[in-house]
Design a protein around this motif. Structure first.
Motif, PDB file in Angstrom:
ATOM      1  N   CYS A 318      13.747  -0.118  -9.042  1.00 33.78           N
ATOM      2  CA  CYS A 318      12.794   0.919  -8.629  1.00 33.78           C
ATOM      3  C   CYS A 318      11.597   0.967  -9.579  1.00 33.78           C
ATOM      4  O   CYS A 318      10.450   1.137  -9.135  1.00 33.78           O
ATOM      5  CB  CYS A 318      13.481   2.284  -8.586  1.00 33.78           C
ATOM      6  N   TYR A 319      11.846   0.809 -10.875  1.00 32.93           N
ATOM      7  CA  TYR A 319      10.755   0.836 -11.856  1.00 32.93           C
ATOM      8  C   TYR A 319       9.784  -0.316 -11.621  1.00 32.93           C
ATOM      9  O   TYR A 319       8.561  -0.119 -11.569  1.00 32.93           O
ATOM     10  CB  TYR A 319      11.324   0.759 -13.273  1.00 32.93           C
ATOM     11  N   PHE A 320      10.311  -1.531 -11.470  1.00 24.95           N
ATOM     12  CA  PHE A 320       9.426  -2.675 -11.280  1.00 24.95           C
ATOM     13  C   PHE A 320       8.768  -2.650  -9.907  1.00 24.95           C
ATOM     14  O   PHE A 320       7.647  -3.144  -9.749  1.00 24.95           O
ATOM     15  CB  PHE A 320      10.200  -3.983 -11.482  1.00 24.95           C
ATOM     16  N   GLY A 321       9.454  -2.084  -8.895  1.00 25.90           N
ATOM     17  CA  GLY A 321       8.815  -1.912  -7.598  1.00 25.90           C
ATOM     18  C   GLY A 321       7.662  -0.936  -7.665  1.00 25.90           C
ATOM     19  O   GLY A 321       6.596  -1.155  -7.073  1.00 25.90           O
ATOM     20  N   ASP A 322       7.842   0.166  -8.406  1.00 30.04           N
ATOM     21  CA  ASP A 322       6.779   1.157  -8.573  1.00 30.04           C
ATOM     22  C   ASP A 322       5.614   0.571  -9.378  1.00 30.04           C
ATOM     23  O   ASP A 322       4.441   0.829  -9.092  1.00 30.04           O
ATOM     24  CB  ASP A 322       7.331   2.391  -9.282  1.00 30.04           C
ATOM     25  N   ARG A 323       5.946  -0.234 -10.351  1.00 37.49           N
ATOM     26  CA  ARG A 323       4.924  -0.884 -11.174  1.00 37.49           C
ATOM     27  C   ARG A 323       4.077  -1.830 -10.324  1.00 37.49           C
ATOM     28  O   ARG A 323       2.850  -1.906 -10.488  1.00 37.49           O
ATOM     29  CB  ARG A 323       5.639  -1.645 -12.288  1.00 37.49           C
ATOM     30  N   MET A 324       4.728  -2.554  -9.418  1.00 36.23           N
ATOM     31  CA  MET A 324       4.005  -3.455  -8.521  1.00 36.23           C
ATOM     32  C   MET A 324       3.105  -2.671  -7.567  1.00 36.23           C
ATOM     33  O   MET A 324       1.976  -3.083  -7.281  1.00 36.23           O
ATOM     34  CB  MET A 324       5.007  -4.315  -7.740  1.00 36.23           C
ATOM     35  N   ARG A 325       3.592  -1.518  -7.081  1.00 31.79           N
ATOM     36  CA  ARG A 325       2.775  -0.691  -6.198  1.00 31.79           C
ATOM     37  C   ARG A 325       1.516  -0.202  -6.926  1.00 31.79           C
ATOM     38  O   ARG A 325       0.406  -0.240  -6.370  1.00 31.79           O
ATOM     39  CB  ARG A 325       3.575   0.506  -5.698  1.00 31.79           C
ATOM     40  N   THR A 326       1.664   0.251  -8.163  1.00 35.90           N
ATOM     41  CA  THR A 326       0.513   0.705  -8.950  1.00 35.90           C
ATOM     42  C   THR A 326      -0.500  -0.414  -9.136  1.00 35.90           C
ATOM     43  O   THR A 326      -1.719  -0.199  -9.045  1.00 35.90           O
ATOM     44  CB  THR A 326       0.986   1.226 -10.320  1.00 35.90           C
ATOM     45  N   GLN A 327       0.004  -1.632  -9.371  1.00 40.61           N
ATOM     46  CA  GLN A 327      -0.903  -2.773  -9.543  1.00 40.61           C
ATOM     47  C   GLN A 327      -1.624  -3.110  -8.244  1.00 40.61           C
ATOM     48  O   GLN A 327      -2.798  -3.503  -8.251  1.00 40.61           O
ATOM     49  CB  GLN A 327      -0.120  -3.989 -10.043  1.00 40.61           C
ATOM     50  N   SER A 328      -0.952  -2.939  -7.105  1.00 43.98           N
ATOM     51  CA  SER A 328      -1.610  -3.216  -5.822  1.00 43.98           C
ATOM     52  C   SER A 328      -2.745  -2.226  -5.581  1.00 43.98           C
ATOM     53  O   SER A 328      -3.777  -2.587  -4.993  1.00 43.98           O
ATOM     54  CB  SER A 328      -0.592  -3.148  -4.677  1.00 43.98           C
ATOM     55  N   GLU A 329      -2.578  -0.988  -6.035  1.00 45.19           N
ATOM     56  CA  GLU A 329      -3.659  -0.005  -5.921  1.00 45.19           C
ATOM     57  C   GLU A 329      -4.829  -0.377  -6.818  1.00 45.19           C
ATOM     58  O   GLU A 329      -6.007  -0.209  -6.446  1.00 45.19           O
ATOM     59  CB  GLU A 329      -3.130   1.385  -6.273  1.00 45.19           C
ATOM     60  N   ALA A 356     -10.397  -2.964   4.121  1.00 44.38           N
ATOM     61  CA  ALA A 356      -9.541  -2.388   5.156  1.00 44.38           C
ATOM     62  C   ALA A 356      -8.114  -2.934   5.053  1.00 44.38           C
ATOM     63  O   ALA A 356      -7.150  -2.218   5.320  1.00 44.38           O
ATOM     64  CB  ALA A 356     -10.117  -2.692   6.537  1.00 44.38           C
ATOM     65  N   ARG A 357      -8.006  -4.194   4.627  1.00 41.00           N
ATOM     66  CA  ARG A 357      -6.689  -4.826   4.491  1.00 41.00           C
ATOM     67  C   ARG A 357      -5.931  -4.315   3.274  1.00 41.00           C
ATOM     68  O   ARG A 357      -4.706  -4.236   3.275  1.00 41.00           O
ATOM     69  CB  ARG A 357      -6.873  -6.347   4.391  1.00 41.00           C
ATOM     70  N   THR A 358      -6.648  -3.964   2.226  1.00 39.11           N
ATOM     71  CA  THR A 358      -5.996  -3.584   0.967  1.00 39.11           C
ATOM     72  C   THR A 358      -5.804  -2.078   0.802  1.00 39.11           C
ATOM     73  O   THR A 358      -5.324  -1.645  -0.249  1.00 39.11           O
ATOM     74  CB  THR A 358      -6.819  -4.108  -0.229  1.00 39.11           C
ATOM     75  N   GLN A 359      -6.184  -1.284   1.783  1.00 43.03           N
ATOM     76  CA  GLN A 359      -6.085   0.169   1.643  1.00 43.03           C
ATOM     77  C   GLN A 359      -4.645   0.640   1.458  1.00 43.03           C
ATOM     78  O   GLN A 359      -4.372   1.579   0.724  1.00 43.03           O
ATOM     79  CB  GLN A 359      -6.692   0.863   2.870  1.00 43.03           C
ATOM     80  N   ARG A 360      -3.730  -0.019   2.159  1.00 42.49           N
ATOM     81  CA  ARG A 360      -2.325   0.405   2.092  1.00 42.49           C
ATOM     82  C   ARG A 360      -1.649  -0.248   0.894  1.00 42.49           C
ATOM     83  O   ARG A 360      -1.617  -1.475   0.793  1.00 42.49           O
ATOM     84  CB  ARG A 360      -1.602   0.008   3.369  1.00 42.49           C
ATOM     85  N   PRO A 361      -1.095   0.539  -0.039  1.00 34.15           N
ATOM     86  CA  PRO A 361      -0.437  -0.041  -1.211  1.00 34.15           C
ATOM     87  C   PRO A 361       0.756  -0.914  -0.814  1.00 34.15           C
ATOM     88  O   PRO A 361       1.457  -0.624   0.157  1.00 34.15           O
ATOM     89  CB  PRO A 361       0.028   1.192  -2.008  1.00 34.15           C
ATOM     90  N   SER A 362       0.950  -1.985  -1.545  1.00 30.70           N
ATOM     91  CA  SER A 362       2.077  -2.880  -1.283  1.00 30.70           C
ATOM     92  C   SER A 362       3.362  -2.293  -1.833  1.00 30.70           C
ATOM     93  O   SER A 362       3.389  -1.773  -2.959  1.00 30.70           O
ATOM     94  CB  SER A 362       1.816  -4.253  -1.917  1.00 30.70           C
ATOM     95  N   LEU A 363       4.416  -2.391  -1.051  1.00 30.16           N
ATOM     96  CA  LEU A 363       5.734  -1.935  -1.477  1.00 30.16           C
ATOM     97  C   LEU A 363       6.782  -2.925  -0.998  1.00 30.16           C
ATOM     98  O   LEU A 363       6.618  -3.576   0.038  1.00 30.16           O
ATOM     99  CB  LEU A 363       6.048  -0.546  -0.906  1.00 30.16           C
ATOM    100  N   ILE A 364       7.854  -3.041  -1.751  1.00 29.99           N
ATOM    101  CA  ILE A 364       9.022  -3.807  -1.330  1.00 29.99           C
ATOM    102  C   ILE A 364      10.085  -2.804  -0.883  1.00 29.99           C
ATOM    103  O   ILE A 364      10.306  -1.793  -1.552  1.00 29.99           O
ATOM    104  CB  ILE A 364       9.559  -4.698  -2.465  1.00 29.99           C
ATOM    105  N   TYR A 365      10.736  -3.106   0.233  1.00 27.79           N
ATOM    106  CA  TYR A 365      11.705  -2.173   0.801  1.00 27.79           C
ATOM    107  C   TYR A 365      13.107  -2.782   0.794  1.00 27.79           C
ATOM    108  O   TYR A 365      13.285  -3.954   1.152  1.00 27.79           O
ATOM    109  CB  TYR A 365      11.326  -1.812   2.239  1.00 27.79           C
TER     110      TYR A 365
END
Length: 395
Positions: A318-329, A356-365
């Protein structure tokens, strides 16, 4: 020195330890090894350990008649079965693993061509973090394995490393006991190696994705700014800037492709980890509240180790997933931060489509449903606390 550092860049080395484990445990055939011989080796080691070891634990669980033993055995059995399912999942997604390795070579080549020291440093830092996470998990498994061995030596009566059923009398036969003990020790070591790789490769992949996002962010932020010693034709320079944007958009597509493959690789493994964490936490809580034997301190310690380990595994992903999301923003912000004001109309048009393509933050599910984020871990902790409180009140 700078050229030497560029030539040594290999972000796939973040998975160096994992790849060696997968080769050792029969999943990935090493270069130069006979495929037939390796196939025989793979079948033997996985039949003896990956299949037989959890079956012996499950059989012992079915023959357990008291609740205290059932709680202890259930914790071990659930953890081992889920760990083996994650190991099997690595075999099922091995084609994607090879695809990731090929894609990383292309992305590394691009980073070396750009040659920016800050980008290269960011990528190497993520590789170090990924390798460090493997070593941390390895220390945890070494501690757990050592504790199990110590517990077996300290028991006054004859006892196996882990409660298991083999269908032969080992209590009254020294030969049978030694054979089974050696098998369990061998199986425990192999399973610990397998589990160490299976538990640490999700954060390693997330580190790789974060690192390449960070490198692209730095690359994009530099677009469109005139150098101090600018002496070229202004219109020609704007054409070069547009080509640079196009290259960065291609890099972005590679990053998205990498995220897509990693999503397929991690979905089942992370979902299994969430399910294992919930089951083990509830079982350990039952063990503590109802059936814990105050005289068996090592059993209590092992239960705590299992509880801590499964909770830590969920926190790490969860920590590294959240870190990746922050970097995508931050990557999305980089496209806003480039100097688009002075550029050609086609530059601005392509930039708008990219934004328009990058507006949505990347997440792994996990299971394509549960987001790997710190908010998810907070919900897991709340669920664990609520379940423990409910059991405590019902006692």
């Amino acid at each position: 020195m700078a050229m030497e550092g560029q030539s040594k860049l290999d972000t796939h080395s973040a998975l160096y330890y994992h790849w060696r484990v997968w080769e050792l445990t029969g999943l990935m055939c090493p270069a130069g090894v006979s495929r037939f011989g390796y196939l025989v080796y793979s079948i033997v080691i996985n039949s003896v350990v990956t299949v037989l070891f959890p079956l012996s634990l499950l059989a012992r669980l079915l023959f357990t008649t008291n609740m205290a033993g059932m709680c202890e055995n259930l914790t071990i059995t659930i953890t081992d079965i889920v760990a083996n399912l994650k190991f099997v999942n690595v075999f099922l997604v091995r084609e994607q693993l090879y695809e990731i390795r090929s894609l990383l070579k292309v992305m590394d080549s691009r980073a070396r061509r750009v040659g920016d020291p800050e980008e290269l440093s960011a990528l190497r830092r993520e590789v170090d973090i990924a390798q460090g996470s493997f070593r941390t998990f390895a220390r945890i498994f070494v501690f757990g394995t050592t504790l199990s061995c110590i517990r077996g030596f300290l028991r006054p009566e004859r006892e196996l490393l882990y409660p298991a059923w083999f269908g032969i009398d080992w209590m009254h036969s020294t030969t049978n006991y030694v054979i089974i003990y050696i098998y369990q020790l061998f199986g425990l070591v192999v399973q610990a190696i397998q589990n160490c790789a299976s538990d640490s490769y999700p954060p390693a992949f997330l580190c790789l994705l974060t690192g390449h996002m960070r490198a692209l962010e730095l690359r994009v932020r530099r677009i469109g700014y005139l150098p101090d010693n600018f002496k070229e034709d202004y219109d020609s320079w704007r054409e070069e800037v547009y080509e640079e944007l196009v290259e960065c958009i291609r890099d972005l597509m590679r990053v998205y492709r990498l995220r897509e493959i990693i999503q397929r690789v991690l979905s089942v493994a992370c979902m299994a980890q969430f399910a294992c964490s919930a089951a083990v936490q509830c079982t350990v809580a039952m063990h503590f509240l109802y059936m814990a034997d105050d005289n068996d301190l090592t059993a209590m310690i092992i239960s705590i180790v299992f509880f801590t380990a499964v909770t830590l595994e969920v926190f790490v992903i969860c920590y590294f997933g959240d870190r990746m999301r922050t970097q995508s923003e931050a990557l999305c912000d980089a496209f806003y931060a480039c100097n688009w004001v002075d550029q050609l109309p086609k530059f601005k048009r392509d930039l708008l489509f990219t934004l328009a393509r990058t507006q949505r933050p990347s997440l792994i599910y996990a299971g394509y449903y549960i987001a790997l984020s710190l908010e998810t871990f907070e919900q897991v902790i709340r669920f664990t606390y609520s379940a423990f409180t409910l059991l405590l009140r019902a006692k």
